[in-house]
Design a protein around this motif. Structure first.
Motif, PDB file in Angstrom:
ATOM      1  N   ARG A 204      10.348  -0.507  -4.001  1.00  0.00           N
ATOM      2  CA  ARG A 204       9.742  -0.697  -2.683  1.00  0.00           C
ATOM      3  C   ARG A 204       9.909   0.487  -1.738  1.00  0.00           C
ATOM      4  O   ARG A 204       9.111   0.662  -0.817  1.00  0.00           O
ATOM      5  CB  ARG A 204      10.342  -1.951  -2.035  1.00  0.00           C
ATOM      6  N   CYS A 205      10.974   1.254  -1.895  1.00  0.00           N
ATOM      7  CA  CYS A 205      11.200   2.391  -0.982  1.00  0.00           C
ATOM      8  C   CYS A 205      11.834   3.534  -1.768  1.00  0.00           C
ATOM      9  O   CYS A 205      12.954   3.965  -1.476  1.00  0.00           O
ATOM     10  CB  CYS A 205      12.062   1.985   0.211  1.00  0.00           C
ATOM     11  N   LEU A 265       4.322   0.239  10.261  1.00  0.00           N
ATOM     12  CA  LEU A 265       4.132   1.124   9.114  1.00  0.00           C
ATOM     13  C   LEU A 265       4.141   2.585   9.539  1.00  0.00           C
ATOM     14  O   LEU A 265       3.594   2.943  10.591  1.00  0.00           O
ATOM     15  CB  LEU A 265       2.798   0.814   8.427  1.00  0.00           C
ATOM     16  N   PRO A 266       4.749   3.443   8.732  1.00  0.00           N
ATOM     17  CA  PRO A 266       4.717   4.883   9.026  1.00  0.00           C
ATOM     18  C   PRO A 266       3.277   5.393   8.980  1.00  0.00           C
ATOM     19  O   PRO A 266       2.455   4.929   8.172  1.00  0.00           O
ATOM     20  CB  PRO A 266       5.558   5.497   7.902  1.00  0.00           C
ATOM     21  N   SER A 267       2.975   6.379   9.805  1.00  0.00           N
ATOM     22  CA  SER A 267       1.614   6.916   9.857  1.00  0.00           C
ATOM     23  C   SER A 267       1.212   7.552   8.540  1.00  0.00           C
ATOM     24  O   SER A 267       0.046   7.461   8.121  1.00  0.00           O
ATOM     25  CB  SER A 267       1.505   7.934  10.999  1.00  0.00           C
ATOM     26  N   ASP A 268       2.169   8.196   7.853  1.00  0.00           N
ATOM     27  CA  ASP A 268       1.849   8.811   6.556  1.00  0.00           C
ATOM     28  C   ASP A 268       1.413   7.755   5.542  1.00  0.00           C
ATOM     29  O   ASP A 268       0.487   7.981   4.752  1.00  0.00           O
ATOM     30  CB  ASP A 268       3.069   9.567   6.009  1.00  0.00           C
ATOM     31  N   ALA A 269       2.086   6.608   5.546  1.00  0.00           N
ATOM     32  CA  ALA A 269       1.739   5.540   4.617  1.00  0.00           C
ATOM     33  C   ALA A 269       0.332   5.010   4.889  1.00  0.00           C
ATOM     34  O   ALA A 269      -0.429   4.703   3.958  1.00  0.00           O
ATOM     35  CB  ALA A 269       2.754   4.407   4.722  1.00  0.00           C
ATOM     36  N   LYS A 270      -0.021   4.919   6.162  1.00  0.00           N
ATOM     37  CA  LYS A 270      -1.364   4.443   6.511  1.00  0.00           C
ATOM     38  C   LYS A 270      -2.437   5.405   6.003  1.00  0.00           C
ATOM     39  O   LYS A 270      -3.461   4.986   5.458  1.00  0.00           O
ATOM     40  CB  LYS A 270      -1.489   4.294   8.030  1.00  0.00           C
ATOM     41  N   ARG A 271      -2.179   6.707   6.197  1.00  0.00           N
ATOM     42  CA  ARG A 271      -3.160   7.698   5.750  1.00  0.00           C
ATOM     43  C   ARG A 271      -3.324   7.652   4.231  1.00  0.00           C
ATOM     44  O   ARG A 271      -4.441   7.699   3.709  1.00  0.00           O
ATOM     45  CB  ARG A 271      -2.722   9.096   6.193  1.00  0.00           C
ATOM     46  N   GLN A 272      -2.201   7.550   3.524  1.00  0.00           N
ATOM     47  CA  GLN A 272      -2.266   7.484   2.068  1.00  0.00           C
ATOM     48  C   GLN A 272      -3.043   6.251   1.604  1.00  0.00           C
ATOM     49  O   GLN A 272      -3.860   6.320   0.675  1.00  0.00           O
ATOM     50  CB  GLN A 272      -0.847   7.465   1.487  1.00  0.00           C
ATOM     51  N   LEU A 273      -2.780   5.123   2.261  1.00  0.00           N
ATOM     52  CA  LEU A 273      -3.452   3.886   1.870  1.00  0.00           C
ATOM     53  C   LEU A 273      -4.964   4.000   2.075  1.00  0.00           C
ATOM     54  O   LEU A 273      -5.754   3.577   1.212  1.00  0.00           O
ATOM     55  CB  LEU A 273      -2.892   2.710   2.670  1.00  0.00           C
ATOM     56  N   LYS A 274      -5.386   4.572   3.183  1.00  0.00           N
ATOM     57  CA  LYS A 274      -6.815   4.700   3.464  1.00  0.00           C
ATOM     58  C   LYS A 274      -7.515   5.559   2.408  1.00  0.00           C
ATOM     59  O   LYS A 274      -8.623   5.237   1.966  1.00  0.00           O
ATOM     60  CB  LYS A 274      -7.015   5.298   4.856  1.00  0.00           C
ATOM     61  N   ALA A 290       2.734   2.141  -1.677  1.00  0.00           N
ATOM     62  CA  ALA A 290       4.128   1.726  -1.483  1.00  0.00           C
ATOM     63  C   ALA A 290       5.073   2.632  -2.254  1.00  0.00           C
ATOM     64  O   ALA A 290       6.138   3.017  -1.757  1.00  0.00           O
ATOM     65  CB  ALA A 290       4.300   0.271  -1.933  1.00  0.00           C
ATOM     66  N   GLU A 291       4.685   2.996  -3.472  1.00  0.00           N
ATOM     67  CA  GLU A 291       5.538   3.867  -4.294  1.00  0.00           C
ATOM     68  C   GLU A 291       5.642   5.260  -3.688  1.00  0.00           C
ATOM     69  O   GLU A 291       6.715   5.864  -3.665  1.00  0.00           O
ATOM     70  CB  GLU A 291       4.970   3.944  -5.708  1.00  0.00           C
ATOM     71  N   LEU A 292       4.533   5.784  -3.173  1.00  0.00           N
ATOM     72  CA  LEU A 292       4.517   7.138  -2.622  1.00  0.00           C
ATOM     73  C   LEU A 292       5.247   7.237  -1.284  1.00  0.00           C
ATOM     74  O   LEU A 292       5.942   8.216  -1.017  1.00  0.00           O
ATOM     75  CB  LEU A 292       3.068   7.609  -2.442  1.00  0.00           C
ATOM     76  N   SER A 293       5.077   6.209  -0.451  1.00  0.00           N
ATOM     77  CA  SER A 293       5.584   6.284   0.920  1.00  0.00           C
ATOM     78  C   SER A 293       6.916   5.589   1.129  1.00  0.00           C
ATOM     79  O   SER A 293       7.644   5.903   2.072  1.00  0.00           O
ATOM     80  CB  SER A 293       4.568   5.671   1.886  1.00  0.00           C
ATOM     81  N   GLY A 294       7.252   4.616   0.267  1.00  0.00           N
ATOM     82  CA  GLY A 294       8.458   3.831   0.488  1.00  0.00           C
ATOM     83  C   GLY A 294       8.272   2.749   1.536  1.00  0.00           C
ATOM     84  O   GLY A 294       9.224   2.081   1.918  1.00  0.00           O
ATOM     85  N   ALA A 295       7.042   2.569   2.017  1.00  0.00           N
ATOM     86  CA  ALA A 295       6.762   1.548   3.036  1.00  0.00           C
ATOM     87  C   ALA A 295       6.723   0.160   2.400  1.00  0.00           C
ATOM     88  O   ALA A 295       6.465   0.025   1.201  1.00  0.00           O
ATOM     89  CB  ALA A 295       5.431   1.849   3.725  1.00  0.00           C
ATOM     90  N   PRO A 296       6.971  -0.895   3.184  1.00  0.00           N
ATOM     91  CA  PRO A 296       6.966  -2.264   2.644  1.00  0.00           C
ATOM     92  C   PRO A 296       5.614  -2.642   2.047  1.00  0.00           C
ATOM     93  O   PRO A 296       4.569  -2.489   2.687  1.00  0.00           O
ATOM     94  CB  PRO A 296       7.288  -3.124   3.876  1.00  0.00           C
TER      95      PRO A 296
END
Length: 321
Positions: A204-205, A265-274, A290-296
């Motif tokens: 998860r993180c 959520l971290p902004s980096d995780a949002k960008r990656q998800l989009k 989730a794997e790349l960013s460590g976000a929930p």
């Protein structure tokens, strides 16, 4: 030097160090005890137990052994998580008679993760003084070994979780909440569940740093800091690393990925998800983000549904034009 002689010298030293201080009657003394190393017991704590008319304790066998080590023999009152309400009434009766009563848990500072909070609240509500005697705490000990609070403001701070629920559904919810904390988080784990916990953190993180503390203050103490992704392999490398009691510190999120919105959520995780959602199915995009960013993962999944829904609305609107 015999054990009895050693105990006598310890009690004399404790009296010399703390005897001139005030130890009022009709007072509940909340006494922190060592979490593994008996040498961590303070002289004031020793003197308080010597003065106490009775000792309330989480486990009479454990506390009885501690008192014998100190050369003390006191009436013991069992007060643990299953009987705290009824046992607290017995303590209040003694306080009403003008007695000094000490409360100790099996190890560490009472009323934090261990029992004692109900007793303290009832004693205060009844008008009795509660005097805390500081000492060992695995929470603070683990944080001091993690070195992760430097440079972080008080607004970040740390969060104490303690033990996660044992049951799957409740455990998942608690883990989701834990991973949304931006500051440091301290949690405990039992040896038979430590592999499950580090596997979940690795999934998860993966990149978030974790300090794993095993058997703090004891002979085989270990403190190991690494990204969460590396912890399962570290545990598996030595069977001894699976034994004992564990305290873990999940380090704060780096400032570059601190949460920047109400969704947590971290902004980096949002960008990656989009970006991933443009090329991949929703579940696969969420898992990879989730794997790349460590976000929930649950928070990413919720955001992904919102993004897909918004995209669908936009497409529908475009078709009507």
């Amino acid at each position: 030097m015999s054990a009895s002689s050693s105990s006598a010298h310890l009690l004399q030293a404790a009296a010399a160090a703390a005897g001139s201080q005030s130890f009022p009657a009709s007072t509940l003394y909340v006494v922190a005890t060592p979490i593994g190393n008996l040498a961590d017991f303070s002289l004031r704590a020793v003197h308080t137990l010597a003065l106490a008319d009775a000792v309330a304790c989480e486990d009479t066998r454990v506390s009885g052994g501690l008192l014998r080590h100190l050369g003390l023999d006191k009436p013991l009152i069992a007060l643990h998580e299953h009987n705290e309400q009824s046992a607290a009434a017995k303590v209040l009766e003694r306080l009403a008679r003008g007695e000094r009563v000490a409360y100790v848990s099996d190890a560490g500072t009472p009323a934090v993760s261990d029992p004692g909070a109900v007793l303290v609240a009832q004693a205060q509500a009844a008008g009795y003084r509660v005097m805390p005697l500081p000492g060992a705490s695995s929470v603070v000990t683990a944080l001091s070994a993690a070195g992760c609070l430097a440079g972080h403001s008080g607004a970040v701070g740390f969060h104490f979780t303690g033990f996660l629920p044992a049951k799957g559904g409740e455990r998942q919810v608690a883990l989701d909440a834990l991973l949304q904390q931006t500051g440091a988080t301290v949690l405990f784990e039992a040896p038979h569940r430590i592999e499950n916990l580090v596997a979940a953190l690795a999934e998860r993180c993966a990149e978030r740093k974790v300090t794993l503390c095993r058997e703090l203050t004891k002979q085989f103490e270990q403190v190991h800091s690494a990204p969460a992704a590396a912890l399962p392999a570290w545990l598996a490398a030595d069977a001894q690393r699976l034994k004992g009691e564990f305290a873990l510190v999940l380090h704060p999120l780096p400032p570059a990925v601190q949460q920047d919105g109400d969704d947590g959520l971290p902004s980096d995780a949002k960008r990656q998800l989009k970006v991933l959602l443009r090329e991949l199915p929703l579940k696969q995009a969420v898992a990879l983000a989730a794997e790349l960013s460590g976000a929930p993962r649950n928070a990413l999944y919720t955001l992904a549904l919102q993004l897909r829904s918004a995209g669908g609305d936009e497409e529908a609107a475009s078709g009507q034009d």
